[in-house]
Design an enzyme around this catalytic site. Sequence first.
Site, PDB file in Angstrom:
ATOM      1  N   HIS A 167     -18.999  16.196 -23.782  1.00 52.60           N
ATOM      2  CA  HIS A 167     -18.576  16.391 -22.426  1.00 52.60           C
ATOM      3  C   HIS A 167     -17.756  17.675 -22.258  1.00 52.60           C
ATOM      4  O   HIS A 167     -17.171  18.289 -23.259  1.00 52.60           O
ATOM      5  CB  HIS A 167     -17.523  15.268 -21.957  1.00 52.60           C
ATOM      6  CG  HIS A 167     -17.829  14.121 -21.678  1.00 52.60           C
ATOM      7  ND1 HIS A 167     -17.352  12.613 -22.272  1.00 52.60           N
ATOM      8  CD2 HIS A 167     -18.999  13.590 -20.861  1.00 52.60           C
ATOM      9  CE1 HIS A 167     -17.956  11.782 -21.493  1.00 52.60           C
ATOM     10  NE2 HIS A 167     -18.970  12.145 -20.612  1.00 52.60           N
ATOM     11  N   CYS A 267      -9.372  12.412 -22.257  1.00 58.17           N
ATOM     12  CA  CYS A 267     -10.585  11.522 -22.006  1.00 58.17           C
ATOM     13  C   CYS A 267      -9.710  10.133 -21.226  1.00 58.17           C
ATOM     14  O   CYS A 267     -10.412   9.550 -20.472  1.00 58.17           O
ATOM     15  CB  CYS A 267     -11.194  10.869 -22.975  1.00 58.17           C
ATOM     16  SG  CYS A 267     -12.248  12.135 -23.845  1.00 58.17           S
TER      17      CYS A 267
HETATM   18  N1  ARG Z   1     -17.316   6.638 -25.689  1.00 56.89           N
HETATM   19  C1  ARG Z   1     -17.183   7.359 -24.549  1.00 56.89           C
HETATM   20  C2  ARG Z   1     -18.660   8.086 -24.151  1.00 56.89           C
HETATM   21  O1  ARG Z   1     -19.215   8.631 -25.217  1.00 56.89           O
HETATM   22  C3  ARG Z   1     -16.336   8.536 -24.973  1.00 56.89           C
HETATM   23  C4  ARG Z   1     -15.743   9.283 -23.472  1.00 56.89           C
HETATM   24  C5  ARG Z   1     -14.875  10.248 -23.576  1.00 56.89           C
HETATM   25  N2  ARG Z   1     -14.352  10.628 -22.404  1.00 56.89           N
HETATM   26  C6  ARG Z   1     -14.289  12.088 -22.140  1.00 56.89           C
HETATM   27  N3  ARG Z   1     -13.853  12.482 -21.050  1.00 56.89           N
HETATM   28  N4  ARG Z   1     -14.797  12.824 -23.097  1.00 56.89           N
HETATM   29  O2  ARG Z   1     -18.597   8.029 -23.135  1.00 56.89           O
END
Ligand code: ARG
Length: 280
Positions: A167, A267
């Site tokens: 992300h 996150c």
């Molecule tokens: N386990 C989640 C996923 O892979 C973690 C999300 C983390 N969120 C972020 N905004 N980077 O989707």
Amino acid sequence: MTTDAGSRRYLMCRPTYFAVNYRINPWMDPTAPWDTALAVAQWETLRQTYVDLGHTVEEIEPLPGLPDMVFAANGATVVDGTALAVQFRDPERADEAPAYRAWLEHAGYDVQEAKFVNEGEGDLLLAGDVILAGTGFRTTHAAHARAQEIFGRPVITLQLVDPRFYHLDTALCVLAGSDGAGPASIAYLPEAFSPGSRAVLRRLFPDAVTASAADAAVLGLNAVSDGRTVVLPVQAKGLAAALEERGYRTIGVDMSELRKAGGGPKCCTLELRPGGRADS
Ligand code: ARG
């Protein structure tokens, strides 16, 4: 250093049902142990940190069976009182989308349909006048075009190339201007981006802080800034020092348990930017 440290409004989701029981990014190891109570304690510290900074924290009710719902940044993108809903890439997270959507509608935001795979503020970061938008793993190019249309702000597509930084908010942090006010400044990990995207970032942000691989490896860039104080993972020592040198105040928080799912402070935090009905 900038001084846009006005009070912010954040949405968070308590990790009551936190678990690492599937794998949709390289940080997740479903065979390793996790501790939900510790995740809750770390999350509560983060929440209290925002409250102590004078920010407002709203909470959405966590739902059983959605262990990643704690990552509220993925719940929407909210700019000028308009919320662009999300559509997750992975079926494991699909049911989070309507829950966030319902919360935002109830709170008075004008909610627009996602239409394409779009993981919210995980990949769409407001930086002054523009939206920096990650793609390559989750959010699609089509979603970038939709965000530009919905928000009426230029969307700058950035290509992510390292699966550990899946992300945009794992590879880049908006230090100033995340509320859309004033000039933006950022910190980022150049290696997480394609050569062309690196050149774009250099051109737009010649004064950016560049993070080290060591800082990024503890998800140090997954940080939340109100323009004055940066809340970041406590393990990101080098980044904290670089930010202090630039005049930011830093607060380190330990998010080790949530990192097992690939997440950090940012996150867990969706910025709710006012405007229109939701503002009143
Ligand atoms: N386990 C989640 C996923 O892979 C973690 C999300 C983390 N969120 C972020 N905004 N980077 O989707």
